[in-house]
Design a protein around this motif. Structure first.
Motif, PDB file in Angstrom:
ATOM      1  N   VAL A   1       1.468  -3.177  -2.773  1.00  0.00           N
ATOM      2  CA  VAL A   1       1.011  -2.135  -3.703  1.00  0.00           C
ATOM      3  C   VAL A   1       0.525  -0.913  -2.921  1.00  0.00           C
ATOM      4  N   VAL A   2      -0.212  -1.152  -1.843  1.00  0.00           N
ATOM      5  CA  VAL A   2      -0.683  -0.034  -1.020  1.00  0.00           C
ATOM      6  C   VAL A   2       0.504   0.733  -0.444  1.00  0.00           C
ATOM      7  N   VAL A   3       1.485   0.011   0.054  1.00  0.00           N
ATOM      8  CA  VAL A   3       2.678   0.675   0.591  1.00  0.00           C
ATOM      9  C   VAL A   3       3.421   1.411  -0.515  1.00  0.00           C
ATOM     10  N   GLY A   4       3.488   0.804  -1.689  1.00  0.00           N
ATOM     11  CA  GLY A   4       4.146   1.472  -2.816  1.00  0.00           C
ATOM     12  C   GLY A   4       3.488   2.808  -3.144  1.00  0.00           C
ATOM     13  N   PHE A   5       2.170   2.818  -3.182  1.00  0.00           N
ATOM     14  CA  PHE A   5       1.422   4.059  -3.455  1.00  0.00           C
ATOM     15  C   PHE A   5       1.734   5.161  -2.438  1.00  0.00           C
ATOM     16  N   THR A   6       2.068   4.782  -1.219  1.00  0.00           N
ATOM     17  CA  THR A   6       2.105   5.742  -0.105  1.00  0.00           C
ATOM     18  C   THR A   6       3.501   5.870   0.508  1.00  0.00           C
ATOM     19  N   TRP A   7       3.774   5.084   1.551  1.00  0.00           N
ATOM     20  CA  TRP A   7       5.070   5.184   2.224  1.00  0.00           C
ATOM     21  C   TRP A   7       6.233   4.938   1.271  1.00  0.00           C
ATOM     22  N   GLY A   8       5.974   4.172   0.221  1.00  0.00           N
ATOM     23  CA  GLY A   8       7.031   3.845  -0.730  1.00  0.00           C
ATOM     24  C   GLY A   8       7.302   4.950  -1.742  1.00  0.00           C
ATOM     25  N   GLY A   9       6.643   6.092  -1.559  1.00  0.00           N
ATOM     26  CA  GLY A   9       6.937   7.225  -2.442  1.00  0.00           C
ATOM     27  C   GLY A   9       6.104   7.263  -3.709  1.00  0.00           C
ATOM     28  N   GLY A  10       4.984   6.534  -3.759  1.00  0.00           N
ATOM     29  CA  GLY A  10       4.148   6.491  -4.951  1.00  0.00           C
ATOM     30  C   GLY A  10       3.270   7.720  -5.107  1.00  0.00           C
ATOM     31  N   PHE A  11       2.280   7.598  -5.941  1.00  0.00           N
ATOM     32  CA  PHE A  11       1.519   8.792  -6.331  1.00  0.00           C
ATOM     33  C   PHE A  11       0.653   9.369  -5.220  1.00  0.00           C
ATOM     34  N   LEU A  12       0.187   8.529  -4.307  1.00  0.00           N
ATOM     35  CA  LEU A  12      -0.596   9.087  -3.202  1.00  0.00           C
ATOM     36  C   LEU A  12       0.293   9.906  -2.266  1.00  0.00           C
ATOM     37  N   ASP A  13       1.496   9.446  -2.100  1.00  0.00           N
ATOM     38  CA  ASP A  13       2.457  10.204  -1.304  1.00  0.00           C
ATOM     39  C   ASP A  13       2.745  11.540  -1.982  1.00  0.00           C
ATOM     40  N   ALA A  14       2.947  11.506  -3.286  1.00  0.00           N
ATOM     41  CA  ALA A  14       3.230  12.732  -4.034  1.00  0.00           C
ATOM     42  C   ALA A  14       2.062  13.709  -3.943  1.00  0.00           C
ATOM     43  N   LEU A  15       0.871  13.153  -3.829  1.00  0.00           N
ATOM     44  CA  LEU A  15      -0.344  13.969  -3.740  1.00  0.00           C
ATOM     45  C   LEU A  15      -0.518  14.619  -2.369  1.00  0.00           C
ATOM     46  N   GLY A  16       0.195  14.092  -1.370  1.00  0.00           N
ATOM     47  CA  GLY A  16       0.073  14.641  -0.027  1.00  0.00           C
ATOM     48  C   GLY A  16      -0.761  13.807   0.924  1.00  0.00           C
ATOM     49  N   PHE A  17      -1.133  12.598   0.510  1.00  0.00           N
ATOM     50  CA  PHE A  17      -1.874  11.715   1.415  1.00  0.00           C
ATOM     51  C   PHE A  17      -1.002  11.410   2.634  1.00  0.00           C
ATOM     52  N   TYR A  18      -1.613  11.517   3.824  1.00  0.00           N
ATOM     53  CA  TYR A  18      -0.825  11.340   5.035  1.00  0.00           C
ATOM     54  C   TYR A  18      -1.360  10.183   5.868  1.00  0.00           C
ATOM     55  N   ASP A  19      -0.496   9.263   6.196  1.00  0.00           N
ATOM     56  CA  ASP A  19      -0.854   8.168   7.106  1.00  0.00           C
ATOM     57  C   ASP A  19       0.372   7.862   7.950  1.00  0.00           C
ATOM     58  N   PHE A  20       0.336   8.353   9.169  1.00  0.00           N
ATOM     59  CA  PHE A  20       1.533   8.277  10.004  1.00  0.00           C
ATOM     60  C   PHE A  20       1.971   6.839  10.244  1.00  0.00           C
ATOM     61  N   ALA A  21       1.082   6.038  10.860  1.00  0.00           N
ATOM     62  CA  ALA A  21       1.496   4.711  11.303  1.00  0.00           C
ATOM     63  C   ALA A  21       0.647   3.591  10.719  1.00  0.00           C
ATOM     64  N   GLY A  22      -0.189   3.908   9.753  1.00  0.00           N
ATOM     65  CA  GLY A  22      -0.904   2.827   9.102  1.00  0.00           C
ATOM     66  C   GLY A  22      -2.369   2.685   9.465  1.00  0.00           C
ATOM     67  N   GLY A  23      -3.001   3.762   9.890  1.00  0.00           N
ATOM     68  CA  GLY A  23      -4.431   3.681  10.178  1.00  0.00           C
ATOM     69  C   GLY A  23      -5.245   3.274   8.956  1.00  0.00           C
ATOM     70  N   VAL A  24      -4.796   3.741   7.786  1.00  0.00           N
ATOM     71  CA  VAL A  24      -5.444   3.326   6.547  1.00  0.00           C
ATOM     72  C   VAL A  24      -4.648   2.216   5.862  1.00  0.00           C
ATOM     73  N   ILE A  25      -3.356   2.453   5.728  1.00  0.00           N
ATOM     74  CA  ILE A  25      -2.501   1.537   4.959  1.00  0.00           C
ATOM     75  C   ILE A  25      -2.518   0.125   5.549  1.00  0.00           C
ATOM     76  N   VAL A  26      -2.529   0.047   6.868  1.00  0.00           N
ATOM     77  CA  VAL A  26      -2.508  -1.269   7.521  1.00  0.00           C
ATOM     78  C   VAL A  26      -3.913  -1.667   7.996  1.00  0.00           C
ATOM     79  N   HIS A  27      -4.518  -0.815   8.826  1.00  0.00           N
ATOM     80  CA  HIS A  27      -5.738  -1.254   9.496  1.00  0.00           C
ATOM     81  C   HIS A  27      -6.970  -1.201   8.593  1.00  0.00           C
ATOM     82  N   ALA A  28      -7.223  -0.046   7.957  1.00  0.00           N
ATOM     83  CA  ALA A  28      -8.401   0.004   7.093  1.00  0.00           C
ATOM     84  C   ALA A  28      -8.231  -0.999   5.950  1.00  0.00           C
ATOM     85  N   MET A  29      -7.019  -1.129   5.446  1.00  0.00           N
ATOM     86  CA  MET A  29      -6.765  -2.123   4.409  1.00  0.00           C
ATOM     87  C   MET A  29      -7.167  -3.513   4.899  1.00  0.00           C
TER      88      MET A  29
END
Lengths: 476, 476, 476
Positions: free
Chosen positions: C150-178
Motif C-alpha cells: 500500500v505504501v508503494v502504491g501511494f508513492t512509487w506505484g503512481g498513487g496520490f502521494l506521488d501525484a502530490l509531489g512526494f519524493y523518496d528516491f530509494a526508500g528512506g521513508v517508504i522502506v526504512h521509516a516504514m
C-alpha cells in the motif's frame, strides 16, 4: 529508423564504464568489512570493539577528509612534480562543483577514495591493543589529507615517479606497501604491548581471540580484491580515435583475472609450505595471511607479467611471510600485531621489485631488464622513505606529547572498556579470562590476577604464551 | 561524424559480456567464504581452524591444479566422448598461451574455475573432524585435475551426455550433486567420528559450535548463488547472424532470477515444515540448510521450468532434507557432518529428475515427457556412478595406506591442535569444554575427562547428546 | 558490413540496464546477511538462533507472498489512488505470465522484492527476545501482502502521494521509516522483555552478545546500501526520443554515490560525537548504528541534494540516534531491542523533512521551499499513520488472542530453546551464563538462578545491568 552516428556510442561507453567502476568500487569498499574481521580476530577479546571502532572511523573520518582535502592534494602534487599544468584552486573546485554534464567526476572520486581508505585502514592492525583512539584518528586524518595523496600525486597523479616510468597497476606499493610501512613505523614508535617482549629479548605470543573471524576477513578481502585488481581495468570500453568502439583496459582483463587468482593461490601455498617446514604443522593464520600476501605481491604488476611469474611472486610473497614476521618480532622487537608489514609491506615491495624478472615486456624482448628495474627501485625507495618519514614524524610528535598510547592500566584493562565503555562479549567471560591462559613450551606469567565481581581482570595480568625457537604456536 | 558499422558493435557485446561474467565470477568466488562459515559453524570448536584451512587450501591448491591440468582435461574428455574434434596439446596450449587478441580466454577459464572449486569444497564438510589434511588435499588435487573435469567433459564440455540431451543449466548435478555424492562416499569410507554412533546403533548428536557462523555462511552462499545461477546466463548481449545486437542469454534471465528466488524460499519453508512436523519446533539449521537445498534443487533447471515448478522443487528439496539426513545418519550410519549429501546431493538429483514434470517445454507441448526424462536419468546415473567410483577408489586407497584419517588421540584432541598447532578461540575455553556437555532425553557419557593445565581435555571424552526418535535436538 | 540502425541499440540499452539492476539487486539481497548479523549481535546468546530464523523466514515467506500477492497490490493501489488506469486481474497476470519477449518483468519484480523484504526484516530487530515466531511470521505475511505494498502504491506505484509531489528516491521513508515505525509500534504493543524496566521506571541495559557480529552486520549493510541507493539509479542507459542512446539515471549517479558516502560517514561521526559528549567514551555500537542512520537519512534524497547537505543530514541523523534511543527507552519505556526506530525510523523521517533545506532545486532557485516541503510533510504523515495503524491493528489482535509473545518461562529460558530446540553456542556456556552478570553503577538482581547439570539457567534470572544518567554502558 535513422542510422547511428559514432557520437551516439559515447553514451554507451560512458554508461558501461561507470557501471563497472561503481561495481568494483562497492567491492573495494567491502574490504573494510574484511579488514575489520581480520583484525578483530587477531586481537584479544578485550580489544575487539576498539579495533572495530577504528575501522569504522577510518572510513568515516577518512573519506570526508579525502573529499575535502586529500583528492585535491593528489592533483596538485601530481601537477607540481610531474611538470603538468594544474590549478591549486581548480583542484578543489573541480571536485566540489563539477561542470554540468560531467556525470562521472564523483564516481571517479569515489573509486579513488576506496583505494585511499584501504591504505589508511592497514595501519590500525599494526598498532592494535595500545594506540590511543584519538592518536590513531589524528594520524588517519593526516594520512587521508596529505600522506597518501602525496604518494598518489607522485605516481598515478602524473608526478615525477610516473614520468620516470614507475609502474604500479593497482596499488601494490602505492596502497599496500605504503600502508604496511606506515603500520610498521607506527608500531615501532609507540612500542610493543605490555608483556609482548621479555627483558631477555624473548618473545611472548599473544594469540588473537578468534581464528574464525580472521579467516572470514581474509576471504572477504580476497573477494574485494577482485574489485581492487580487476577493477583497476577501469575502462571496459573505449572510443578509438577512429571513432570506433573498442575494448579499453579490458584488452588485458583476462590476464589481470588470472594473475590475481594464481598469485593469491600461490601465496597461501608458499606460506603454508614454509610454516610447515618450520614446525611440522599447517598454521591456519599463516595460510590465510599468505593468501593475502600473494595478492599484495601481484597487485602492482597484475596486467604486465607472464602467468608463471604470478605463481612465482605468489610463492615468494607467501614464503617470506613467516620469515619476515619473525624477523620483525624477534630481531627488530616490533609488535606488529596483525602482521601488516609482512602481509602488505614486504610483499608489496617484493612484487614491485620482481616485476622486471617476469614482465611480459621483458620476456617478449620489448623492454630491457634495467629499463624496467630502475624506475621500480626508485619508486619503491621514494615511497618507502616518504611514508616512513611522515609517519615517524606524526607518531613521534604524538609520543612526545604523551598522546600516542593509552596508560598501562587502560591497556591491561583492555581498550574496549577504557576507550569505548563496552564489553564485546558480555556473556562469554570477561577480557583476558584467566581460565584460558595456556603455556606451550614456555613459562606462564604467574600474576594471574583476580576476577572482579563484574568479570573483569583487575590486576595487570595478561594471557601470554612464551615463544621459543621450537615453539609451534601461532605467531601472528 | 561517420556512421557506425555493425562490426563496430562487437566490442560492445564483448566488453559488456565480460563485465557480467567477471561480476558473477567474483560472487561465486565469494561462496568460499560462505562454505567456510557454514562448515566452521557446524563443527566443534576444536576443529574449526582445520575446517577453515581446508577451505583455504581447496581454493588455493585446487585452482592452480585446475589451471595447469583440469580445464584441459575437460576439453579433451568432451571432445573424445562427444565426437567433436579436439587436440590434446591444444587443450593445454590454448589456455597457457592464448592467441593475441583473445581477451576473454582467461576470463572464461576463471568462470569455469569457480564452479570447479565449488564442487571441491563441498566435500570438506562431509569429512570434517577426522580426515587427515594431507588426505583431503590429495583428494582435492585429483578432483580438480580429473574427477570433476571428466564430469564437465561429459556434459558442458560437449561430451556424450550433452549429445544425449542431458540438461544442467548451472550445475545442480555437475557441481552440487557431484560434490554431495563425493562427500557422502568419502564420509562412508573414512568412517564416523569417535562416539558418533553407539554399539547398539543409536546415534549421538555432536552439535556445531556456532549457529551464527552457520547462518552467516548460508546467507553468503545465497548471495553468491545469484551469481552461480543468474550468472550462468553468461551472455547478456549477442550479435545475431543478421549482424544486429540482440539479447543473448538474458532473454531468459528474468526466469532464472525468479526461479532461483522462489526455489530458495520454498526450500527453507519445506525444511521448516517437516522439521516442525517432526519435533514441534522450527530448527534453525534445517531452515538454513533447507534454503540451500532449495537453491540446489532448481540450479540444474533454472531457465527452463515454469515458476510454480520452482516452488514445488524448492518445497520438495527442503522437505527431503530432514528425512534424507536421518536416513543417512540412522540407517546408513554415515557421519556426514555438515549434511552435504541431503543439501547438495539428493537435492541436486531431485531437481534434475523433476525437470520433465515442470519443464516449460513440456507444459507448452514442445517436448514429450520421456524425451526430457531419459537424458536426465541417464545423466544422473552416469555422473553419480563416476563420482562414487572415483571417490571410493581414492579414499579407499588412502584408507588402505592408513592415511585417510588422523589417530584417535588426535581426533579427540581436536584437529586444530594436532594438524595446525593452533587454538581457534584461546580465550573461550578449551575444545570440548566439559562444562557444556548436555543431555536431552539421553545419557551423557560420564568419562568427562580432565582439564589439562593448558585448558585442553586430555582423555577421550567428547561432548555428546544421545539422539532418539523423540529427540528435538538439532540433527545437523 | 551494413550500417547500424537506431533500433538496433535498444538491445544494448535493455541488456546493460538489466545487468545493472541484477547486480544491485544481489547487493540489496545481501543486506539480509547484514541484518541477520547486526541483530544477532545485539541480542542475548539465548535468542540468537531465534533472530537468525526470523531473518531467514522473513525472506523466504515474504518473497513468495510478495510474488503471489504483494506486487499486484502495489499496482492496484497505485492505480486506484493516483487516477491512473489499471486492471485488477492484469496486475496479477502480468506478473504470473508476462508476455513473451518481456525479458525484464521478473528482473524488475525481484528488484522491487528486495526493497520490500528490507522493510519487513527491520521489524524483527525491535521485537527480539519475546515475540512468538508465528506472530512475527504472521505479521510478515501481512506486511509483504498488504502493508508495504500500500505504501508503494501511494508513492512509487503512481498513487496520490506521488501525484502530490512526494519524493523518496530509494526508500528512506517508504522502506526504512516504514520499517522503523512498524518496529516501534510492534515493540510497544507486545511490551518489553522481562526485567528490561523496573517498577520505579529505571532502566536495565541488556547488552547484546557479540559486538563483532553487530559491526560485521553494519559493514555488510553499508556494502549492500550502495546497491540500495546507487542501484536505484536503475537505468544507466536510455533511448532518447530522438532515438539516440543517452545516459539514463546515470546522469545523476555521481551525486548519488557521493551523497551516500558522505551521509554514512557523517552519520558515524555524528553519533560518535554525541555519545562521547554524553559519556566521554566512543561507544562502538553507536558509531556503527550512526553510520547506518546516516545512510537512512540520505536515502530518500540521494540524487537531489547538494553535497554539504549530505554531510548535514548525516551528522543530524547520527546525532539524533543516542538522543532518540534514550527517549524511546526512558520516556516511552518501549523496548526497541536493536534500536530500529532511531536508526531507520526517525533518521528516515529526518532526511525526508530536511530535503527542502538542502535540495539542489532550492539552492539553484528552481523550486520554492514550500513547494518542496508540503509534499514531504504530507507523505511522511500519511505513511507514518498508515504504518502505525496497520501494525497496531495486527499486533493488537495477536496480543488480544494471547499469541503475540512467548510465555515468561520460555522468554527466560531463551527463544532458541523454546521455539527452535537449539543451542546456538553449545560449547560456550549456556544462555545467560550467570558468571557474566555485571553491574555498573546499579544493582544486580540477586536471583541469579542455579546452573542445571546441562549448563542452562533454570530459574527466572536474567543478566541485567542497571542504567542511570551517568552510566557509560552501551544502550543499544
Amino acid at each position: 529508423m535513422s542510422t547511428v552516428l559514432q557520437s551516439d556510442l559515447s553514451a554507451v561507453v560512458e554508461g558501461v564504464n561507470m557501471m563497472w567502476v561503481l561495481t568494483v568500487t562497492f567491492l573495494i569498499f567491502f574490504m573494510h568489512a574484511g579488514f575489520a574481521m581480520l583484525e578483530a580476530g587477531q586481537v584479544r577479546s578485550k580489544n575487539v570493539a576498539n579495533q572495530l571502532t577504528k575501522n569504522l572511523l577510518t572510513w568515516s573520518v577518512g573519506v570526508i577528509v579525502y573529499f575535502l582535502v586529500g583528492a585535491a592534494i593528489s592533483t596538485i602534487v601530481g601537477g607540481a612534480t610531474g611538470g603538468g599544468s594544474y590549478s591549486v584552486v581548480g583542484a578543489f573546485t573541480d571536485l566540489y562543483a563539477p561542470e554540468a554534464g560531467s556525470a562521472g567526476v564523483w564516481v571517479d572520486w569515489l573509486f579513488g577514495a576506496v583505494f585511499a581508505m584501504t591504505a589508511a585502514t592497514i595501519v590500525s592492525g599494526a598498532v592494535a591493543g595500545r594506540a590511543k583512539l584519538r592518536a590513531y584518528v589524528g594520524y588517519t586524518i593526516l594520512l587521508a589529507a596529505v600522506i597518501y595523496p602525496v604518494v598518489v600525486g607522485f605516481t598515478w597523479g602524473g608526478g615525477f615517479l610516473d614520468a620516470l616510468g614507475f609502474y604500479d597497476f593497482a596499488g601494490g606499493v602505492i596502497v599496500h606497501a605504503m600502508g604496511g610501512i606506515a603500520g610498521l613505523t607506527a608500531a615501532w614508535i609507540i612500542g610493543p604491548r605490555v608483556n609482548r617482549f621479555n627483558d631477555d629479548g624473548s618473545v611472548n605470543v599473544i594469540p588473537g581471540h578468534s581464528m574464525t573471524f580472521a579467516v572470514l576477513g581474509t576471504l572477504i578481502l580476497a573477494f574485494g580484491w577482485y574489485g581492487f585488481n580487476v577493477g583497476t581495468s577501469a575502462s571496459p570500453l573505449a572510443l578509438a580515435e577512429s571513432g570506433e568502439v573498442v575494448l579499453g583496459s579490458f584488452e588485458t582483463v583476462g590476464r589481470v583475472a588470472l594473475v590475481t587468482t594464481l598469485g593469491m593461490a600461490a601465496g597461501a601455498i608458499g606460506a603454508a609450505g614454509v610454516a610447515t617446514y618450520k614446525t611440522g604443522k599447517v598454521d591456519t593464520l599463516y595460510v590465510a595471511n599468505g593468501l593475502l600476501a600473494g595478492l599484495v605481491g601481484v597487485t602492482s604488476v597484475t596486467d604486465v607479467i607472464v602467468w608463471p611469474g604470478a605463481i612465482a611472486i605468489g610463492l615468494l610473497a607467501g614464503a617470506q611471510l613467516p620469515i619476515v614476521f619473525e624477523f620483525v618480532e624477534k630481531r627488530l622487537q616490533i609488535d606488529d600485531v596483525c602482521a601488516v608489514f609482512p602481509v602488505h609491506g614486504s610483499a608489496g615491495l617484493l612484487g614491485a621489485l620482481a616485476y622486471p624478472f617476469v614482465a611480459t615486456a621483458f620476456w617478449s624482448g620489448n623492454a630491457s631488464f634495467l629499463s624496467l628495474a630502475i624506475p621500480q627501485i626508485t619508486g619503491v625507495v621514494v615511497i618507502s622513505l616518504w611514508t616512513f618519514a611522515a609517519t615517524a614524524l606524526v607518531f613521534g610528535a604524538l609520543r612526545a606529547a604523551g598522546q600516542a598510547r593509552v596508560s598501562r592500566d587502560h591497556e591491561l584493562e583492555g581498550l574496549d572498556s577504557s576507550e569505548h565503555g563496552v564489553d564485546t562479549y558480555p556473556e562469554f567471560g570477561g577480557p583476558d579470562d584467566a581460565g584460558v591462559v595456556r603455556s606451550d613450551g614456555g613459562t606462564v606469567r604467574p600474576d594471574g590476577g583476580t576476577i572482579c565481581p563484574d568479570g573483569d581482570v583487575a590486576t595487570d595480568s595478561i594471557a601470554v604464551e612464551t615463544d621459543s625457537e621450537t615453539d609451534t604456536e601461532i605467531k601472528i
